[in-house]
Design an enzyme around this catalytic site. Sequence first.
Site, PDB file in Angstrom:
ATOM      1  N   HIS A 236       0.900  -0.914  -0.100  1.00 20.28           N
ATOM      2  CA  HIS A 236      -0.215   0.007   0.023  1.00 20.28           C
ATOM      3  C   HIS A 236       0.746   1.378   0.024  1.00 20.28           C
ATOM      4  CE1 HIS A 236      -2.875   2.951   1.565  1.00 20.28           C
ATOM      5  NE2 HIS A 236      -3.678   2.115   1.363  1.00 20.28           N
ATOM      6  N   GLU A 240       1.402   3.832  -3.493  1.00 20.43           N
ATOM      7  CA  GLU A 240       0.948   5.245  -3.362  1.00 20.43           C
ATOM      8  C   GLU A 240       2.209   6.029  -3.962  1.00 20.43           C
ATOM      9  OE1 GLU A 240      -1.706   6.651  -2.938  1.00 20.43           O
ATOM     10  OE2 GLU A 240      -1.020   8.811  -2.699  1.00 20.43           O
ATOM     11  N   LYS A 243       2.998   6.000  -7.433  1.00 22.82           N
ATOM     12  CA  LYS A 243       1.921   6.747  -8.171  1.00 22.82           C
ATOM     13  C   LYS A 243       2.511   8.154  -8.076  1.00 22.82           C
ATOM     14  CE  LYS A 243      -1.664   5.258  -6.532  1.00 22.82           C
ATOM     15  NZ  LYS A 243      -3.223   5.217  -6.069  1.00 22.82           N
ATOM     16  N   ASN A 244       2.790   8.592  -7.023  1.00 22.00           N
ATOM     17  CA  ASN A 244       2.978  10.080  -7.005  1.00 22.00           C
ATOM     18  C   ASN A 244       4.512  10.520  -7.746  1.00 22.00           C
ATOM     19  OD1 ASN A 244       0.812  10.541  -5.375  1.00 22.00           O
ATOM     20  ND2 ASN A 244       1.655  10.228  -3.403  1.00 22.00           N
TER      21      ASN A 244
HETATM   22  N1  LIG Z   1       4.570  11.104  -2.156  1.00 22.37           N
HETATM   23  C1  LIG Z   1       5.431  11.533  -3.087  1.00 22.37           C
HETATM   24  C2  LIG Z   1       5.970  12.222  -4.026  1.00 22.37           C
HETATM   25  C3  LIG Z   1       7.170  11.767  -4.721  1.00 22.37           C
HETATM   26  N2  LIG Z   1       7.627  12.574  -5.612  1.00 22.37           N
HETATM   27  C4  LIG Z   1       6.665  13.669  -5.782  1.00 22.37           C
HETATM   28  N3  LIG Z   1       6.926  14.878  -6.310  1.00 22.37           N
HETATM   29  C5  LIG Z   1       6.026  16.044  -6.249  1.00 22.37           C
HETATM   30  C6  LIG Z   1       4.979  15.741  -5.300  1.00 22.37           C
HETATM   31  C7  LIG Z   1       4.778  14.729  -4.436  1.00 22.37           C
HETATM   32  C8  LIG Z   1       5.760  13.495  -4.844  1.00 22.37           C
END
Ligand SMILES: N#Cc1c[nH]c2ncccc12
Length: 398
Positions: A236, A240, A243-244
Amino acid sequence: GNIGKMLDFYSQFNPSPLSIKQFIDFGLSACERKSFIFLRKELPVRLANIMKEIHLLPENLLKMPSVGIVNNLYITSFEEIIHFEKVDVNETTLDKFCQALIKIRNRHTDVVQTMAQGVLELKESHDVDIQTENSIQYFLDRFFMSRISIRMLINQHTLLFGGQLNGHSRHVGCIDPSCDVIGVIKDAYENARFLCDQYYLASPELRVKQHNGKFEQKLERSNEIRIIYVPSHLYHMLFELFKNSMRAVMEHHGCDSDNYPPLEVLLVRGKEDICVKISDRGGGIPRSQTDHLFKYMYSTAPQPSKSDAHTVPLAGYGYGLPLSRLYARYLHGDIVLLSCEGYGTDAIIYLKALSTEANELLPIFNKTSSKFYRTPVPTADWSSQCGGGMATRQLSMS
Ligand SMILES: N#Cc1c[nH]c2ncccc12
């Protein structure tokens, strides 16, 4: 009423945190009766502790329809569990208990979304002052942590005694005594990459390095890093963060560029910590914004409905980051974001290297927690307001 009295009774007890080691030893001895005797007390204690705290929420949030719905779910589940307080322990009651746990787990499936809906209802109906925002942040961290811990207890009991055979798996309930961290990293990356490819028609590559501080000399057996952990929690968190990171890289490098900087993952086993660092060159975020990513109020925006959720770039932020940090903290780990605006971000997952130190971290309902909701925001004890003050004039005199 009677429920009120039962809530007062059970909320007097502190929740009893279990260590990963206790979960494993308990699971290996696998005695359904002992588990039943423990849970028919511990589950009402954990439910009552957080239910009492719901009523300390800021009035404006408490009267939101969705919060009322969640409160009623907890009352229903609390009543169902305390029904087993006085029953005789026999085959029938053990089976009925398992069925009740499964019913409760299903009833609470959507509680995170429903609470997010409650926060949205509040944002759309009232101005939210800093004190209310602080109370909501404090409460939701504790509320979701309590929910993680209750679902952990329910999952262990239903997996161990719910009838499904374990097959040849060595897992003890939802715990893997020998969790291959690199394997979970690759799984989470592949699944995040699939979403990224679907939306951006491309995705950053993955580079994985590992350093096993424990085996300094190379002659040690295998320097694979394996830990006793809950793979679904680790997955999980990683899913997450991937993805970010992917979204940042793809948005920062424009969709026409044909080669994107890879995500670099470093896995390190120390004596106390296991670290998984995900480094991206996605342009980063300003230091002033990093905290907001973990804020429920900031992360609450009208969520895309199920149908178009896949069209939103890897879905807003939602509660994915704050929840992932709670999964890490649940067993005394953490998640930290370190960003260099204009270049990229390092996201570090810290886990306990020793299973004896990986204990549940549980919220306790008591005077301290109650006081938090009443304490006004402290007056400033640092100043940065410039201009007009005496100090400025003195400076201009010099
Ligand atoms: N979680 C996470 C992140 C991992 N890289 C990022 N870049 C810009 C904003 C958030 C992120």
